[in-house]
Design a protein around this motif. Structure first.
Motif, PDB file in Angstrom:
ATOM      1  N   ALA A  65      58.100   6.319 -93.482  1.00 18.29           N
ATOM      2  CA  ALA A  65      57.552   6.431 -92.122  1.00 18.29           C
ATOM      3  C   ALA A  65      56.352   7.380 -92.116  1.00 18.29           C
ATOM      4  O   ALA A  65      55.308   7.077 -91.531  1.00 18.29           O
ATOM      5  N   GLY A  66      56.499   8.509 -92.785  1.00 20.31           N
ATOM      6  CA  GLY A  66      55.417   9.501 -92.815  1.00 20.31           C
ATOM      7  C   GLY A  66      54.206   8.990 -93.598  1.00 20.31           C
ATOM      8  O   GLY A  66      53.051   9.245 -93.214  1.00 20.31           O
ATOM      9  N   ILE A  67      54.463   8.270 -94.679  1.00 16.53           N
ATOM     10  CA  ILE A  67      53.364   7.713 -95.486  1.00 16.53           C
ATOM     11  C   ILE A  67      52.557   6.714 -94.648  1.00 16.53           C
ATOM     12  O   ILE A  67      51.327   6.773 -94.588  1.00 16.53           O
ATOM     13  N   VAL A  68      53.273   5.832 -93.955  1.00 16.53           N
ATOM     14  CA  VAL A  68      52.589   4.810 -93.137  1.00 16.53           C
ATOM     15  C   VAL A  68      51.812   5.475 -92.000  1.00 16.53           C
ATOM     16  O   VAL A  68      50.681   5.078 -91.693  1.00 16.53           O
ATOM     17  N   ARG A  69      52.403   6.510 -91.399  1.00 14.52           N
ATOM     18  CA  ARG A  69      51.687   7.214 -90.314  1.00 14.52           C
ATOM     19  C   ARG A  69      50.348   7.761 -90.811  1.00 14.52           C
ATOM     20  O   ARG A  69      49.300   7.536 -90.199  1.00 14.52           O
ATOM     21  N   THR A  70      50.381   8.467 -91.957  1.00 12.58           N
ATOM     22  CA  THR A  70      49.149   9.065 -92.486  1.00 12.58           C
ATOM     23  C   THR A  70      48.099   7.998 -92.793  1.00 12.58           C
ATOM     24  O   THR A  70      46.917   8.143 -92.465  1.00 12.58           O
ATOM     25  N   LEU A  71      48.527   6.920 -93.428  1.00 19.21           N
ATOM     26  CA  LEU A  71      47.567   5.877 -93.821  1.00 19.21           C
ATOM     27  C   LEU A  71      46.969   5.200 -92.575  1.00 19.21           C
ATOM     28  O   LEU A  71      45.763   4.907 -92.542  1.00 19.21           O
ATOM     29  N   CYS A  72      47.807   4.988 -91.554  1.00 12.93           N
ATOM     30  CA  CYS A  72      47.313   4.324 -90.342  1.00 12.93           C
ATOM     31  C   CYS A  72      46.390   5.244 -89.551  1.00 12.93           C
ATOM     32  O   CYS A  72      45.447   4.763 -88.904  1.00 12.93           O
ATOM     33  N   GLN A  73      46.632   6.549 -89.613  1.00 18.41           N
ATOM     34  CA  GLN A  73      45.681   7.479 -88.978  1.00 18.41           C
ATOM     35  C   GLN A  73      44.307   7.337 -89.635  1.00 18.41           C
ATOM     36  O   GLN A  73      43.270   7.346 -88.969  1.00 18.41           O
ATOM     37  N   GLY A  74      44.292   7.164 -90.947  1.00 14.80           N
ATOM     38  CA  GLY A  74      43.031   6.945 -91.672  1.00 14.80           C
ATOM     39  C   GLY A  74      42.364   5.648 -91.254  1.00 14.80           C
ATOM     40  O   GLY A  74      41.142   5.594 -91.049  1.00 14.80           O
ATOM     41  N   ILE A  75      43.155   4.605 -91.100  1.00 14.22           N
ATOM     42  CA  ILE A  75      42.599   3.299 -90.683  1.00 14.22           C
ATOM     43  C   ILE A  75      41.991   3.411 -89.291  1.00 14.22           C
ATOM     44  O   ILE A  75      40.877   2.925 -89.042  1.00 14.22           O
ATOM     45  N   ALA A  76      42.715   4.072 -88.373  1.00 17.43           N
ATOM     46  CA  ALA A  76      42.213   4.222 -86.991  1.00 17.43           C
ATOM     47  C   ALA A  76      40.863   4.932 -87.001  1.00 17.43           C
ATOM     48  O   ALA A  76      39.976   4.609 -86.210  1.00 17.43           O
ATOM     49  N   LYS A  77      40.701   5.876 -87.913  1.00 18.28           N
ATOM     50  CA  LYS A  77      39.462   6.652 -87.941  1.00 18.28           C
ATOM     51  C   LYS A  77      38.319   5.897 -88.646  1.00 18.28           C
ATOM     52  O   LYS A  77      37.179   5.938 -88.204  1.00 18.28           O
ATOM     53  N   CYS A  78      38.633   5.229 -89.738  1.00 21.87           N
ATOM     54  CA  CYS A  78      37.560   4.736 -90.631  1.00 21.87           C
ATOM     55  C   CYS A  78      37.292   3.237 -90.566  1.00 21.87           C
ATOM     56  O   CYS A  78      36.199   2.805 -90.921  1.00 21.87           O
ATOM     57  N   CYS A  79      38.297   2.449 -90.195  1.00 24.97           N
ATOM     58  CA  CYS A  79      38.058   0.990 -90.118  1.00 24.97           C
ATOM     59  C   CYS A  79      38.953   0.412 -89.018  1.00 24.97           C
ATOM     60  O   CYS A  79      39.819  -0.424 -89.297  1.00 24.97           O
ATOM     61  N   PRO A  80      38.721   0.857 -87.763  1.00 27.15           N
ATOM     62  CA  PRO A  80      39.618   0.467 -86.673  1.00 27.15           C
ATOM     63  C   PRO A  80      39.653  -1.033 -86.408  1.00 27.15           C
ATOM     64  O   PRO A  80      40.586  -1.527 -85.781  1.00 27.15           O
ATOM     65  N   ASN A  81      38.643  -1.769 -86.892  1.00 21.48           N
ATOM     66  CA  ASN A  81      38.629  -3.219 -86.656  1.00 21.48           C
ATOM     67  C   ASN A  81      39.202  -4.024 -87.813  1.00 21.48           C
ATOM     68  O   ASN A  81      39.193  -5.254 -87.770  1.00 21.48           O
ATOM     69  N   ALA A  82      39.698  -3.336 -88.841  1.00 17.13           N
ATOM     70  CA  ALA A  82      40.240  -4.069 -89.997  1.00 17.13           C
ATOM     71  C   ALA A  82      41.546  -4.762 -89.621  1.00 17.13           C
ATOM     72  O   ALA A  82      42.301  -4.295 -88.770  1.00 17.13           O
ATOM     73  N   ILE A  83      41.809  -5.876 -90.289  1.00 16.06           N
ATOM     74  CA  ILE A  83      43.133  -6.498 -90.226  1.00 16.06           C
ATOM     75  C   ILE A  83      44.037  -5.674 -91.150  1.00 16.06           C
ATOM     76  O   ILE A  83      43.633  -5.335 -92.269  1.00 16.06           O
ATOM     77  N   VAL A  84      45.246  -5.369 -90.697  1.00 13.73           N
ATOM     78  CA  VAL A  84      46.187  -4.582 -91.509  1.00 13.73           C
ATOM     79  C   VAL A  84      47.375  -5.458 -91.895  1.00 13.73           C
ATOM     80  O   VAL A  84      48.021  -6.049 -91.024  1.00 13.73           O
ATOM     81  N   ASN A  85      47.647  -5.546 -93.189  1.00 11.24           N
ATOM     82  CA  ASN A  85      48.836  -6.239 -93.706  1.00 11.24           C
ATOM     83  C   ASN A  85      49.803  -5.177 -94.190  1.00 11.24           C
ATOM     84  O   ASN A  85      49.574  -4.541 -95.227  1.00 11.24           O
ATOM     85  N   LEU A  86      50.893  -4.970 -93.469  1.00 14.58           N
ATOM     86  CA  LEU A  86      51.818  -3.874 -93.778  1.00 14.58           C
ATOM     87  C   LEU A  86      53.030  -4.401 -94.555  1.00 14.58           C
ATOM     88  O   LEU A  86      53.805  -5.216 -94.033  1.00 14.58           O
ATOM     89  N   ILE A  87      53.158  -3.910 -95.787  1.00 19.43           N
ATOM     90  CA  ILE A  87      54.237  -4.343 -96.682  1.00 19.43           C
ATOM     91  C   ILE A  87      55.348  -3.297 -96.766  1.00 19.43           C
ATOM     92  O   ILE A  87      56.526  -3.629 -96.945  1.00 19.43           O
ATOM     93  N   SER A  88      54.992  -2.014 -96.626  1.00 18.21           N
ATOM     94  CA  SER A  88      55.938  -0.911 -96.838  1.00 18.21           C
ATOM     95  C   SER A  88      57.181  -1.064 -95.958  1.00 18.21           C
ATOM     96  O   SER A  88      57.071  -1.307 -94.757  1.00 18.21           O
ATOM     97  N   ASN A  89      58.348  -0.873 -96.566  1.00 14.97           N
ATOM     98  CA  ASN A  89      59.618  -0.994 -95.847  1.00 14.97           C
ATOM     99  C   ASN A  89      60.045   0.311 -95.197  1.00 14.97           C
ATOM    100  O   ASN A  89      59.635   1.378 -95.655  1.00 14.97           O
ATOM    101  N   PRO A  90      60.884   0.244 -94.190  1.00 14.36           N
ATOM    102  CA  PRO A  90      61.399  -0.956 -93.518  1.00 14.36           C
ATOM    103  C   PRO A  90      60.360  -1.549 -92.559  1.00 14.36           C
ATOM    104  O   PRO A  90      60.009  -0.904 -91.564  1.00 14.36           O
ATOM    105  N   VAL A  91      59.894  -2.753 -92.869  1.00 12.15           N
ATOM    106  CA  VAL A  91      58.838  -3.403 -92.077  1.00 12.15           C
ATOM    107  C   VAL A  91      59.204  -3.446 -90.589  1.00 12.15           C
ATOM    108  O   VAL A  91      58.341  -3.281 -89.721  1.00 12.15           O
TER     109      VAL A  91
END
Ligand SMILES: NC(=O)C1=CN([C@@H]2O[C@H](COP(=O)(O)OP(=O)(O)OC[C@H]3O[C@@H](n4cnc5c(N)ncnc54)[C@H](O)[C@@H]3O)[C@@H](O)[C@H]2O)C=CC1
Ligand SMILES: O=C([O-])CC(=O)C(=O)O
Length: 354
Positions: free
Chosen positions: A136-162
């Motif tokens: 949960a913490g790993i996904v939070r950190t990575l998504c904070q980066g996405i929101a800042k740097c590529c907010p229009n990217a498509i995100v494919n999330l594989i990390s469990n629990p999906v």
């Protein structure tokens, strides 16, 4: 001015140093000299968790995809080695590596598609939900980066629990003011890949000719194959239905047990992830009728997220299909799936909003 011979030597040393990984100013300069960059048509794709069991074969398969022009490989360990290795493949995509949190933003800047297989896998005896604490913490950190740097990217999330990490990502994006539900897709493609394979075995068909919709979520009873909607049209005995449903639901556990402590599905997952990412890229390109199953924000049921067939287009999941006609066995399965899913979704939401 540099002589031709010196230029060639610096080209070679740039590749030995270890190639294309963001190690500092000098190696970036060398890289600039020896790479003809820009101009190649295609999409920019980042893999977060690229040095892992899924990440490595996924990186290799993405490097082989002609729709990819730039491939960024990010991990907290071993990114330089994987990048050096993959970058020697004589395919079109330019590969760059990024190691550790300080390089996350550079890894993400300008990406069209971000694929996330970062996080710990299961060991025998664990459920996917047991991974929540760390992932949960790993996904939070990575998504904070996405929101800042590529907010229009498509995100494919594989990390469990999906079933929980997708709601976590949604909450992070909402907080950042960048949330677009169409662009956030939980990857359930492996359930479809397994369902196609197991159903084809029972029917004596080539799995490439079989298409099984799998709806709900990505854990145990939330994985609901709709065997009444298999293409080509066919019927199953109640024993076959029971066997196939259980095998598809327990496919991940089957691999976890066979690997006996060495992790969970990686190779079939990398295959499924590339199949799904390729569908997203073809959608982005504007191809018509790209339809795959994914775990997305949804109004198909009363739950805020649900996996169903979705049509992928230039802006992500542009159309979400209804469940279609289900038989009694599937309707009972849907009740069980929703009971478990609601708790997993709420757990993800409250991890961010509490
Ligand atoms: N959605 C699905 O169908 C499937 C999901 N999975 C899940 O995928 C995840 C990864 O599985 P594996 O590749 O087998 O695990 P792995 O342990 O082999 O690789 C995970 C990678 O993530 C990296 N990582 C850890 N923290 C990170 C961070 N903060 N930022 C970037 N990278 C980070 C690790 O260094 C490692 O290289 C697991 O959570 C697993 O349960 C696995 C199979 C199927
Ligand atoms: O079972 C696991 O832990 C990994 C996974 O999600 C799968 O293989 O479907």
């Amino acid at each position: 001015m540099q002589s031709e011979a010196n230029f060639r030597i610096s080209r070679i040393s740039a590749h030995l140093n270890p190639s294309n990984v963001e190690m500092g100013e000098n190696s970036m300069l060398e890289q600039a000299k020896c790479r003809a960059k820009g101009g190649a048509p295609g999409f920019k794709v980042a893999i977060l968790g690229a040095a892992g069991g899924i990440g490595q074969p996924l990186a290799m398969l993405m490097k082989m995809n002609p729709l990819v022009s730039v491939l960024h490989l990010y991990d907290v360990v071993n990114a330089p080695g994987v990048t050096a290795d993959i970058s020697h493949m004589d395919t079109g995509a330019v590969v760059r590596g990024f190691l550790g949190q300080p390089q996350l933003e550079n890894a993400l800047a300008g990406m069209d598609l971000v694929v996330i297989p970062a996080g710990v896998p299961r060991k025998p005896g664990m459920t996917r939900d047991d991974l929540f604490k760390i992932n949960a913490g790993i996904v939070r950190t990575l998504c904070q980066g996405i929101a800042k740097c590529c907010p229009n990217a498509i995100v494919n999330l594989i990390s469990n629990p999906v079933n929980s990490t997708v709601p976590i990502a949604a909450e992070v994006f909402k907080k950042a003011g960048t949330y677009d539900p169409k662009r956030l897709l939980g990857v359930t493609m492996l359930d479809v890949v397994r369902a196609n394979t197991f159903v084809a075995e029972v029917l004596g068909l080539d799995p490439r000719e079989v298409s099984v919709p799998v709806v709900g979520g990505h854990a145990g009873v939330t994985i609901l194959p709709l065997l009444s909607q298999v293409k080509p049209p066919c019927s199953f005995t109640s024993e076959e239905t029971e066997y196939l449903t259980k095998r598809i639901q327990d496919g991940g556990t089957e691999v976890v047990q066979a690997k006996a402590g060495a992790g969970s599905a990686t190779l079939s997952m990398a295959y499924a992830a590339v199949k799904f990412a390729d569908a997203c890229l073809r959608g982005l390109r504007g191809d018509a009728n790209i339809v795959e199953c994914a775990f997305v924000a949804s109004q198909v049921t009363e739950l805020p997220f649900f996996a169903t067939r979705v049509r992928l287009g230039r802006t992500g999941a542009e159309e979400i299909f209804q469940l279609g006609p289900m038989n009694e066995y599937e309707r009972a399965g849907l009740v069980e799936a929703k009971k478990e899913l609601i708790g997993s979704i709420e757990k993800g939401v409250s991890f961010i909003s509490k």
